[in-house]
Design a protein around this motif. Structure first.
Motif, short mmCIF file in Angstrom:
data_model
loop_
_atom_site.label_atom_id
_atom_site.label_comp_id
_atom_site.label_asym_id
_atom_site.label_seq_id
_atom_site.Cartn_x
_atom_site.Cartn_y
_atom_site.Cartn_z
N PHE A 1 0.85 -1.17 0.00
CA PHE A 1 0.00 0.00 0.00
C PHE A 1 0.89 1.22 0.00
O PHE A 1 1.87 1.28 0.75
CB PHE A 1 -0.91 0.00 1.22
CG PHE A 1 -1.82 -1.19 1.28
CD1 PHE A 1 -2.98 -1.21 0.54
CD2 PHE A 1 -1.50 -2.30 2.04
CE1 PHE A 1 -3.83 -2.30 0.58
CE2 PHE A 1 -2.33 -3.40 2.09
CZ PHE A 1 -3.50 -3.39 1.36
N ALA A 2 0.57 2.19 -0.84
CA ALA A 2 1.39 3.39 -0.92
C ALA A 2 0.67 4.46 -1.72
O ALA A 2 -0.36 4.20 -2.35
CB ALA A 2 2.73 3.08 -1.57
N LEU A 13 3.93 7.33 2.28
CA LEU A 13 3.05 6.54 3.16
C LEU A 13 3.05 5.06 2.77
O LEU A 13 2.01 4.43 2.64
CB LEU A 13 1.61 7.08 3.12
CG LEU A 13 1.42 8.55 3.44
CD1 LEU A 13 0.00 8.98 3.16
CD2 LEU A 13 1.78 8.84 4.90
N GLU A 14 4.20 4.51 2.57
CA GLU A 14 4.35 3.17 2.04
C GLU A 14 4.27 2.10 3.14
O GLU A 14 4.89 2.22 4.18
CB GLU A 14 5.69 3.07 1.33
CG GLU A 14 5.93 1.77 0.62
CD GLU A 14 7.23 1.80 -0.16
OE1 GLU A 14 7.21 1.37 -1.31
OE2 GLU A 14 8.25 2.25 0.39
#
Length: 179
Positions: A1-2, A13-14
């Protein structure tokens, strides 16, 4: 997720699972996957559409797989046709395969840019000889045909599912034949 940042060539925001990409792309935990910075700037596709279309495609695939497993469990327990909530979920999930298919198409076509045939034919070399208005007209016609087909199919499915289920009896959808 990123959240990808194409200009900075990094993710914000990885949240990652290390070596997972290497496992499914190279079939081992230590294979090298080229980053975008290893390609010439004129050969890099737009990142955001490919990034989110891929995640939508995979996410819907996981939801469809989980629903299939849940449906088989319900069927094994003998309650597949008894659960109104589950049947409503199936109704709402019915366009998921189509949406996943379209997302996969976006990943393939946008992700291939700027190549029509990778390494051989650039998109600038394969531009259609048709005028913009002709191309736009064909595109709109195909889009309308797909939208109409999808809308009519979904309407049919929703009409078939809309009826009240008899208590304790499995739902049977029978096609009526003209006399």
């Amino acid at each position: 997720f990123a959240l990808p940042d194409q200009q900075a060539q990094r993710n914000i925001l990885e949240v990652t699972l290390p070596a997972l990409g290497s496992l499914y792309l190279r079939h081992n935990l230590s294979g090298h996957i080229k980053s975008l910075s290893e390609f010439p700037a004129d050969a890099i596709p737009p990142v955001l559409p490919v990034f989110f279309a891929f995640r939508l495609m995979v996410g819907l695939g996981v939801i469809i797989l989980a629903t299939t497993l849940a449906a088989n469990l319900q069927r094994w327990r003998g309650g597949l046709t008894m659960s109104g909530r589950f049947l409503r979920w199936l109704t709402w999930l019915s366009p998921a395969g189509f949406i996943a298919l379209l997302s996969g198409w976006v990943v393939t076509e946008v992700g291939r840019q700027p190549w029509t045939v990778y390494g051989l034919l650039r998109t600038a070399q394969s531009v259609s000889p048709l005028s913009l208005s002709s191309t736009l007209g064909i595109f709109v016609a195909v889009l309308l045909i797909y939208a109409l087909t999808f809308a009519l199919g979904l309407r049919y499915l929703l009409r078939r599912v809309k009826g009240e289920m008899p208590s304790g009896e499995p739902v049977v959808i029978a096609l009526k034949t003209p006399h």
